[in-house]
Write an enzyme that holds these catalytic residues in place. Structure first.
Site, PDB file in Angstrom:
ATOM      1  CD  GLU A 114      -6.604   7.583   3.272  1.00 11.80           C
ATOM      2  OE1 GLU A 114      -6.837   8.571   2.550  1.00 11.80           O
ATOM      3  OE2 GLU A 114      -5.844   7.642   4.260  1.00 11.80           O
ATOM      4  CB  ILE A 129      -0.922   0.011   1.232  1.00 10.98           C
ATOM      5  CG1 ILE A 129      -1.822  -1.236   1.228  1.00 10.98           C
ATOM      6  CG2 ILE A 129      -1.750   1.294   1.268  1.00 10.98           C
ATOM      7  CD1 ILE A 129      -2.535  -1.484   2.537  1.00 10.98           C
ATOM      8  CG  PHE A 130       2.691   4.832  -2.797  1.00  7.63           C
ATOM      9  CD1 PHE A 130       4.005   4.876  -2.384  1.00  7.63           C
ATOM     10  CD2 PHE A 130       2.151   5.954  -3.398  1.00  7.63           C
ATOM     11  CE1 PHE A 130       4.782   6.026  -2.556  1.00  7.63           C
ATOM     12  CE2 PHE A 130       2.906   7.109  -3.586  1.00  7.63           C
ATOM     13  CZ  PHE A 130       4.223   7.141  -3.162  1.00  7.63           C
ATOM     14  N   GLY A 131       1.601   5.123   0.427  1.00  8.36           N
ATOM     15  CA  GLY A 131       1.112   6.328   1.076  1.00  8.36           C
ATOM     16  C   GLY A 131       1.936   7.529   0.680  1.00  8.36           C
ATOM     17  CE1 TYR A 132      -1.704  11.481  -2.269  1.00  8.25           C
ATOM     18  CE2 TYR A 132      -1.777   9.103  -2.526  1.00  8.25           C
ATOM     19  CZ  TYR A 132      -2.407  10.320  -2.566  1.00  8.25           C
ATOM     20  OH  TYR A 132      -3.742  10.392  -2.884  1.00  8.25           O
ATOM     21  N   GLY A 133       0.597  10.919   1.700  1.00  4.19           N
ATOM     22  CA  GLY A 133       0.099  12.006   2.544  1.00  4.19           C
ATOM     23  C   GLY A 133       0.296  11.620   4.003  1.00  4.19           C
ATOM     24  CB  SER A 134      -1.961  11.559   6.937  1.00  2.00           C
ATOM     25  OG  SER A 134      -3.006  10.776   6.394  1.00  2.00           O
TER      26      SER A 134
END
Length: 197
Positions: A96, A16-21
Site C-alpha cells: 500500500e 486493519i480496515f480494508g475498503y478496496g482489494s
C-alpha cells in the site's frame, strides 16, 4: 500516525480496515475479520495505479478515501495479533505505501450487526498530494480507463468487479452509486470491445 499508536490489549492486537482489494484479497494472516463501516469518508476511484492494476503508460484506477462528514465506507476489518501485527504491517507497507503511495490513519470501525462495539482501526488512504492521485472524472471516463488497464497483479476490471461483488454479497443494503455506476460503464466498454472483434 504510527500503527503502534492503536495497538491495544495484552494480546497486542491491531485492526486493519480494508475498503478496496483488501476486502477480497488481504494476503496476510489474521485472527478474525468483520464486515462493517467507517464514518466520515467516501470511497472513490480517484487514485492511479501504475504497478498492481496498471502501468506507467496506462495507469489503472483504484479506490481511496475522501473526507466527507456525511458519508460512510463499508469494508472489512481484520484483527491481527502477536507476530501477525509485524508481518501484516511489513507486507502492507510494501503493497500500500511503497507501491501504492498510501498513508495511514486511525479510524473508528463499526462492525455490522447488533451489540457490536466499535474498535480503533488502521486504514490506508491516498491523498491528493500523492503523484499517483488522479482525482475526479465521470463514471464513463473512469470505467473506460479501468476496462483497458492491466498491471503486475492483474486486470483493473477484476479489481472493480470483485469490489462490486463484495458489496452486493456482504452489504446489500448499501447503495454505493459511485462504485456501481463505474461498474456499469466499464462493462459497457468491455461489451463494445468484444462486439467489435
Amino acid at each position: 500516525m504510527k500503527p503502534q499508536d492503536i495497538i491495544s490489549g495484552k494480546s497486542q492486537s491491531l485492526w486493519i480496515f480494508g475498503y478496496g482489494s483488501l476486502v477480497w484479497k488481504p494476503d496476510f494472516k489474521y485472527r478474525s475479520s468483520k464486515v462493517g463501516h467507517i464514518r466520515g469518508y467516501r470511497r472513490l476511484f480517484w487514485h492511479g495505479d501504475n504497478f498492481h492494476r496498471g502501468n506507467d503508460v496506462m495507469p489503472g484506477r483504484v479506490v481511496t478515501l475522501l473526507e466527507d462528514d456525511d458519508a460512510s465506507t463499508w469494508g472489512v476489518a481484520f484483527e491481527v495479533t502477536g507476530s501477525q501485527v509485524e508481518e501484516s504491517l511489513k507486507y502492507l507497507n510494501v503493497r500500500e505505501v511503497a507501491c501504492g503511495g498510501y498513508i495511514t490513519r486511525a479510524v473508528e470501525f463499526f462492525p455490522d450487526g447488533e451489540n457490536q462495539s466499535p474498535v480503533q482501526a488502521l486504514v490506508y488512504i491516498a491523498t491528493s498530494d500523492n503523484p499517483l492521485y488522479l482525482g475526479p472524472a465521470s463514471p464513463e471516463e473512469i470505467g473506460a480507463q479501468i476496462a483497458v488497464s492491466k498491471g503486475k497483479t492483474g486486470y483493473n476490471l477484476e479489481y472493480l468487479l470483485r469490489l462490486a461483488e463484495f458489496m452486493r454479497l456482504y452489504c446489500p443494503h448499501v447503495d454505493d452509486s459511485h462504485l456501481f455506476s463505474i461498474e456499469a460503464a466499464a462493462l459497457a466498454v468491455v461489451s463494445y470491445l468484444l462486439a467489435a472483434k
